[in-house]
Enzyme design. Sequence first.
Site, PDB file in Angstrom:
ATOM      1  N   GLU A  22    -110.411  10.591 109.455  1.00  0.00           N
ATOM      2  CA  GLU A  22    -110.524  10.915 110.806  1.00  0.00           C
ATOM      3  C   GLU A  22    -109.700  12.200 111.111  1.00  0.00           C
ATOM      4  OE1 GLU A  22    -108.610   8.767 114.815  1.00  0.00           O
ATOM      5  OE2 GLU A  22    -109.145   7.517 112.853  1.00  0.00           O
ATOM      6  N   GLU A  26    -105.953  14.709 120.616  1.00  0.00           N
ATOM      7  CA  GLU A  26    -105.691  13.774 121.835  1.00  0.00           C
ATOM      8  C   GLU A  26    -104.836  14.399 122.879  1.00  0.00           C
ATOM      9  OE1 GLU A  26    -106.264   9.352 120.366  1.00  0.00           O
ATOM     10  OE2 GLU A  26    -104.552  10.359 119.202  1.00  0.00           O
TER      11      GLU A  26
END
Length: 308
Positions: A22, A26
Amino acid sequence: MKSSRGKGVVTAFILMSDVKDEIDFEWVGTDLTTAQSNFYFQGIPDYDNGDNLTVRSSTFDDYHTYEIDWSPTQLTWSVDNTVLRTLKRSETWNTTTSQYHYPQTPSRVQLSLWPAGNPKNGQGTIAWAGGLVDWNAPDVAKFGYYYSMISDINIECYPTPDGANKTGDKAYVYNDKSGMNDSVAITDDNTVLKSLLGTGTNMDADYPKPKDDEEEPAQPSEIATVPGLTGAGPGTNGHPGNDGNDNTVGETGTAGNSGSTGSTSGGIGGFSQGTEDAQISEASPPKGRGLQSSMFAALVAVMGLLVL
Protein backbone atom coordinates in the site's frame (compact mmCIF):
# COMPACT_ATOMS: atom_id res chain seq x y z
CA MET A 1 -8.10 17.59 -6.14
CA LYS A 2 -9.64 19.24 -3.09
CA SER A 3 -9.88 17.30 0.16
CA SER A 4 -12.87 17.15 2.43
CA ARG A 5 -12.89 18.86 5.82
CA GLY A 6 -14.23 18.30 9.32
CA LYS A 7 -13.24 16.30 12.35
CA GLY A 8 -13.29 12.54 11.94
CA VAL A 9 -13.38 12.76 8.13
CA VAL A 10 -10.38 11.53 6.14
CA THR A 11 -9.85 11.86 2.38
CA ALA A 12 -7.65 9.18 0.85
CA PHE A 13 -5.80 8.54 -2.41
CA ILE A 14 -4.05 5.19 -2.17
CA LEU A 15 -2.49 2.39 -4.18
CA MET A 16 -3.41 -1.08 -2.92
CA SER A 17 -2.33 -4.51 -4.14
CA ASP A 18 -3.99 -7.88 -3.62
CA VAL A 19 -1.28 -8.79 -1.08
CA LYS A 20 -1.84 -5.44 0.70
CA ASP A 21 1.21 -3.58 -0.43
CA GLU A 22 0.00 0.00 0.00
CA ILE A 23 1.07 3.56 -0.79
CA ASP A 24 -0.97 6.42 0.70
CA PHE A 25 -1.83 10.07 0.49
CA GLU A 26 -4.35 11.00 3.21
CA TRP A 27 -5.88 14.29 4.37
CA VAL A 28 -7.30 14.62 7.88
CA GLY A 29 -10.22 17.04 7.86
CA THR A 30 -9.00 19.05 10.85
CA ASP A 31 -5.61 19.84 9.29
CA LEU A 32 -6.06 21.54 5.94
CA THR A 33 -2.39 22.44 5.34
CA THR A 34 -1.01 18.90 5.57
CA ALA A 35 -0.99 15.85 3.30
CA GLN A 36 0.02 12.66 5.06
CA SER A 37 2.18 10.12 3.23
CA ASN A 38 2.52 6.48 4.21
CA PHE A 39 3.36 3.01 2.91
CA TYR A 40 2.88 -0.60 3.96
CA PHE A 41 4.46 -3.88 2.95
CA GLN A 42 1.94 -6.73 2.77
CA GLY A 43 -0.33 -5.00 5.28
CA ILE A 44 2.21 -5.10 8.12
CA PRO A 45 1.52 -2.11 10.39
CA ASP A 46 4.64 -0.01 10.92
CA TYR A 47 3.77 3.32 12.49
CA ASP A 48 7.17 4.77 11.64
CA ASN A 49 6.41 4.72 7.91
CA GLY A 50 4.24 7.84 7.88
CA ASP A 51 5.41 11.39 7.19
CA ASN A 52 3.52 14.71 7.10
CA LEU A 53 3.93 16.93 4.04
CA THR A 54 3.17 20.66 4.21
CA VAL A 55 0.81 22.03 1.53
CA ARG A 56 1.17 25.73 0.61
CA SER A 57 -2.54 26.56 0.94
CA SER A 58 -5.81 25.01 2.07
CA THR A 59 -6.35 21.46 0.84
CA PHE A 60 -10.12 22.07 0.98
CA ASP A 61 -10.42 25.52 -0.61
CA ASP A 62 -7.79 25.12 -3.33
CA TYR A 63 -7.01 22.51 -5.96
CA HIS A 64 -3.61 20.86 -5.61
CA THR A 65 -1.81 18.27 -7.72
CA TYR A 66 -0.73 15.17 -5.81
CA GLU A 67 1.59 12.64 -7.42
CA ILE A 68 2.99 9.26 -6.45
CA ASP A 69 5.97 8.19 -8.56
CA TRP A 70 6.65 4.51 -7.90
CA SER A 71 9.55 2.63 -9.46
CA PRO A 72 11.31 -0.62 -8.51
CA THR A 73 14.03 1.33 -6.68
CA GLN A 74 12.40 4.53 -5.43
CA LEU A 75 9.09 6.02 -4.33
CA THR A 76 8.30 9.75 -4.22
CA TRP A 77 5.33 11.81 -3.03
CA SER A 78 4.92 15.21 -4.72
CA VAL A 79 2.58 18.17 -4.16
CA ASP A 80 2.11 20.76 -6.92
CA ASN A 81 5.03 19.31 -8.89
CA THR A 82 7.46 19.51 -5.97
CA VAL A 83 8.87 16.30 -4.49
CA LEU A 84 8.33 16.45 -0.73
CA ARG A 85 9.30 12.91 0.24
CA THR A 86 11.57 10.25 -1.22
CA LEU A 87 11.78 6.61 -0.10
CA LYS A 88 14.47 4.35 -1.53
CA ARG A 89 13.92 0.60 -1.66
CA SER A 90 17.38 0.12 -0.18
CA GLU A 91 16.20 1.88 2.99
CA THR A 92 13.47 -0.70 3.67
CA TRP A 93 15.62 -3.81 4.32
CA ASN A 94 14.24 -5.82 7.24
CA THR A 95 16.91 -7.85 8.99
CA THR A 96 14.36 -10.09 10.72
CA THR A 97 12.66 -11.34 7.55
CA SER A 98 15.62 -10.71 5.20
CA GLN A 99 13.30 -8.88 2.82
CA TYR A 100 12.84 -5.41 1.48
CA HIS A 101 9.61 -4.16 3.07
CA TYR A 102 8.92 -2.04 0.02
CA PRO A 103 5.64 -1.97 -1.94
CA GLN A 104 6.36 -4.06 -5.02
CA THR A 105 3.25 -5.76 -6.39
CA PRO A 106 0.65 -4.66 -9.02
CA SER A 107 -1.85 -2.26 -7.48
CA ARG A 108 -5.13 -0.50 -8.11
CA VAL A 109 -5.84 3.16 -7.37
CA GLN A 110 -8.55 3.93 -4.78
CA LEU A 111 -10.08 7.30 -3.90
CA SER A 112 -12.29 7.57 -0.86
CA LEU A 113 -13.75 9.47 2.04
CA TRP A 114 -13.80 7.42 5.21
CA PRO A 115 -15.10 8.08 8.73
CA ALA A 116 -12.01 7.50 10.83
CA GLY A 117 -13.98 9.23 13.56
CA ASN A 118 -16.45 6.37 13.80
CA PRO A 119 -16.96 5.43 17.49
CA LYS A 120 -16.41 1.79 16.55
CA ASN A 121 -12.81 2.57 15.62
CA GLY A 122 -9.93 2.50 18.08
CA GLN A 123 -9.34 5.57 20.20
CA GLY A 124 -5.98 6.11 18.54
CA THR A 125 -7.63 6.23 15.11
CA ILE A 126 -10.35 8.60 16.34
CA ALA A 127 -7.78 10.91 17.94
CA TRP A 128 -5.67 10.89 14.77
CA ALA A 129 -8.75 11.89 12.76
CA GLY A 130 -9.46 14.88 15.02
CA GLY A 131 -12.35 13.33 16.93
CA LEU A 132 -15.76 11.88 16.20
CA VAL A 133 -17.50 12.79 12.95
CA ASP A 134 -19.66 15.88 13.40
CA TRP A 135 -22.95 15.33 11.54
CA ASN A 136 -23.98 18.92 12.26
CA ALA A 137 -20.95 20.41 10.50
CA PRO A 138 -21.54 23.24 7.98
CA ASP A 139 -21.07 21.03 4.89
CA VAL A 140 -23.57 18.49 6.19
CA ALA A 141 -26.03 21.21 7.17
CA LYS A 142 -25.79 22.83 3.73
CA PHE A 143 -25.44 19.84 1.39
CA GLY A 144 -26.40 16.84 3.48
CA TYR A 145 -23.01 15.18 3.14
CA TYR A 146 -19.23 15.57 3.29
CA TYR A 147 -17.43 15.75 -0.04
CA SER A 148 -14.13 16.11 -1.85
CA MET A 149 -13.57 17.20 -5.44
CA ILE A 150 -11.44 15.49 -8.10
CA SER A 151 -10.74 17.29 -11.37
CA ASP A 152 -8.76 14.55 -13.13
CA ILE A 153 -6.72 11.39 -12.61
CA ASN A 154 -3.76 10.33 -14.74
CA ILE A 155 -2.01 6.96 -14.57
CA GLU A 156 1.23 6.31 -16.47
CA CYS A 157 2.99 2.96 -16.31
CA TYR A 158 6.71 2.36 -16.39
CA PRO A 159 8.07 -0.07 -19.01
CA THR A 160 8.23 -3.68 -17.89
CA PRO A 161 11.56 -4.09 -16.07
CA ASP A 162 14.25 -6.34 -17.45
CA GLY A 163 14.02 -9.88 -16.15
CA ALA A 164 10.27 -9.78 -15.50
CA ASN A 165 8.36 -13.03 -16.02
CA LYS A 166 6.40 -11.88 -19.06
CA THR A 167 4.57 -14.20 -21.44
CA GLY A 168 1.68 -11.90 -22.38
CA ASP A 169 0.06 -8.51 -21.88
CA LYS A 170 -3.38 -9.07 -20.30
CA ALA A 171 -3.07 -10.16 -16.69
CA TYR A 172 -0.93 -10.32 -13.59
CA VAL A 173 -0.73 -13.80 -12.04
CA TYR A 174 0.89 -14.77 -8.74
CA ASN A 175 2.97 -17.95 -9.08
CA ASP A 176 3.38 -18.48 -5.34
CA LYS A 177 2.16 -17.09 -2.02
CA SER A 178 5.25 -15.09 -1.12
CA GLY A 179 3.66 -11.89 -2.41
CA MET A 180 7.00 -10.60 -3.65
CA ASN A 181 7.57 -8.94 -7.02
CA ASP A 182 9.38 -11.99 -8.41
CA SER A 183 6.26 -14.11 -7.78
CA VAL A 184 4.26 -12.05 -10.30
CA ALA A 185 3.95 -13.08 -13.96
CA ILE A 186 2.46 -11.04 -16.79
CA THR A 187 0.37 -13.36 -18.95
CA ASP A 188 -2.46 -13.55 -21.48
CA ASP A 189 -4.65 -15.49 -19.03
CA ASN A 190 -8.36 -14.70 -18.88
CA THR A 191 -9.10 -12.17 -16.13
CA VAL A 192 -12.90 -11.86 -16.36
CA LEU A 193 -14.54 -12.64 -13.00
CA LYS A 194 -18.07 -14.01 -12.91
CA SER A 195 -18.90 -11.63 -10.04
CA LEU A 196 -17.16 -9.35 -7.58
CA LEU A 197 -16.88 -12.38 -5.30
CA GLY A 198 -14.43 -13.90 -7.78
CA THR A 199 -10.69 -13.97 -7.24
CA GLY A 200 -7.67 -14.94 -9.27
CA THR A 201 -7.87 -18.44 -7.81
CA ASN A 202 -11.67 -18.77 -8.08
CA MET A 203 -12.88 -16.70 -11.02
CA ASP A 204 -16.27 -18.48 -11.17
CA ALA A 205 -17.38 -17.52 -7.64
CA ASP A 206 -20.90 -16.06 -7.77
CA TYR A 207 -23.57 -14.61 -5.47
CA PRO A 208 -25.90 -17.08 -3.72
CA LYS A 209 -29.00 -17.83 -5.77
CA PRO A 210 -32.47 -17.92 -4.16
CA LYS A 211 -34.53 -21.07 -4.39
CA ASP A 212 -37.45 -21.15 -6.81
CA ASP A 213 -39.97 -20.41 -4.06
CA GLU A 214 -37.95 -17.63 -2.40
CA GLU A 215 -37.51 -13.99 -3.15
CA GLU A 216 -34.01 -12.82 -3.81
CA PRO A 217 -32.46 -12.00 -0.42
CA ALA A 218 -30.61 -8.79 0.37
CA GLN A 219 -26.89 -9.25 0.02
CA PRO A 220 -25.14 -9.27 3.40
CA SER A 221 -22.81 -6.39 4.15
CA GLU A 222 -19.88 -8.80 4.44
CA ILE A 223 -19.76 -9.13 0.65
CA ALA A 224 -16.88 -7.13 -0.79
CA THR A 225 -17.48 -4.25 -3.17
CA VAL A 226 -13.82 -4.03 -4.16
CA PRO A 227 -11.28 -6.81 -3.49
CA GLY A 228 -10.12 -6.39 0.08
CA LEU A 229 -13.03 -4.24 1.27
CA THR A 230 -16.15 -5.31 3.14
CA GLY A 231 -19.13 -3.75 4.80
CA ALA A 232 -20.50 -1.71 1.93
CA GLY A 233 -24.02 -3.02 2.30
CA PRO A 234 -26.52 -4.44 -0.17
CA GLY A 235 -26.48 -3.20 -3.72
CA THR A 236 -23.04 -1.61 -3.64
CA ASN A 237 -21.37 -4.87 -4.57
CA GLY A 238 -22.47 -4.74 -8.20
CA HIS A 239 -25.40 -7.06 -7.44
CA PRO A 240 -28.90 -5.69 -6.68
CA GLY A 241 -30.20 -6.27 -3.20
CA ASN A 242 -32.95 -5.10 -0.86
CA ASP A 243 -32.52 -2.67 1.99
CA GLY A 244 -34.91 -4.48 4.29
CA ASN A 245 -37.79 -2.03 3.75
CA ASP A 246 -38.94 -3.40 0.39
CA ASN A 247 -36.79 -0.84 -1.41
CA THR A 248 -34.70 -2.18 -4.25
CA VAL A 249 -31.08 -1.19 -4.01
CA GLY A 250 -29.30 -0.96 -7.33
CA GLU A 251 -25.68 -1.10 -8.33
CA THR A 252 -25.06 2.44 -7.10
CA GLY A 253 -26.26 1.54 -3.64
CA THR A 254 -29.04 4.13 -3.67
CA ALA A 255 -32.22 3.00 -1.99
CA GLY A 256 -35.72 3.73 -3.19
CA ASN A 257 -36.15 6.44 -0.55
CA SER A 258 -33.88 8.81 1.30
CA GLY A 259 -33.99 6.87 4.53
CA SER A 260 -30.92 5.25 5.99
CA THR A 261 -31.36 1.76 7.40
CA GLY A 262 -28.60 -0.63 8.15
CA SER A 263 -25.51 -0.26 5.97
CA THR A 264 -26.32 1.91 2.97
CA SER A 265 -24.52 3.67 0.18
CA GLY A 266 -22.54 5.75 2.66
CA GLY A 267 -21.16 2.59 4.25
CA ILE A 268 -17.88 1.97 2.50
CA GLY A 269 -15.01 0.02 3.98
CA GLY A 270 -16.86 -1.19 7.06
CA PHE A 271 -18.72 2.07 7.80
CA SER A 272 -22.27 1.57 9.09
CA GLN A 273 -24.65 4.49 9.42
CA GLY A 274 -26.73 2.71 12.02
CA THR A 275 -30.39 1.74 12.00
CA GLU A 276 -33.62 3.58 12.63
CA ASP A 277 -33.51 2.30 16.20
CA ALA A 278 -29.95 3.41 16.73
CA GLN A 279 -29.33 6.36 18.99
CA ILE A 280 -28.30 9.44 16.98
CA SER A 281 -24.97 10.68 18.29
CA GLU A 282 -22.23 13.02 17.17
CA ALA A 283 -20.77 10.20 15.10
CA SER A 284 -24.07 8.85 13.77
CA PRO A 285 -25.40 10.59 10.65
CA PRO A 286 -28.99 11.82 10.72
CA LYS A 287 -31.42 9.87 8.58
CA GLY A 288 -30.62 10.26 4.90
CA ARG A 289 -27.15 11.69 5.39
CA GLY A 290 -24.00 9.86 4.48
CA LEU A 291 -20.32 10.29 3.86
CA GLN A 292 -20.22 10.94 0.11
CA SER A 293 -18.09 12.54 -2.57
CA SER A 294 -19.29 15.10 -5.06
CA MET A 295 -17.62 13.32 -7.93
CA PHE A 296 -17.63 9.70 -6.78
CA ALA A 297 -19.98 7.81 -4.50
CA ALA A 298 -17.52 7.53 -1.62
CA LEU A 299 -15.19 5.14 -3.43
CA VAL A 300 -13.86 4.79 -6.94
CA ALA A 301 -11.51 1.99 -7.81
CA VAL A 302 -9.43 2.68 -10.90
CA MET A 303 -8.03 -0.63 -11.99
CA GLY A 304 -4.67 0.56 -13.27
CA LEU A 305 -2.05 -1.87 -14.44
CA LEU A 306 0.93 -0.48 -12.58
CA VAL A 307 3.97 -2.41 -13.70
CA LEU A 308 7.04 -2.58 -11.53
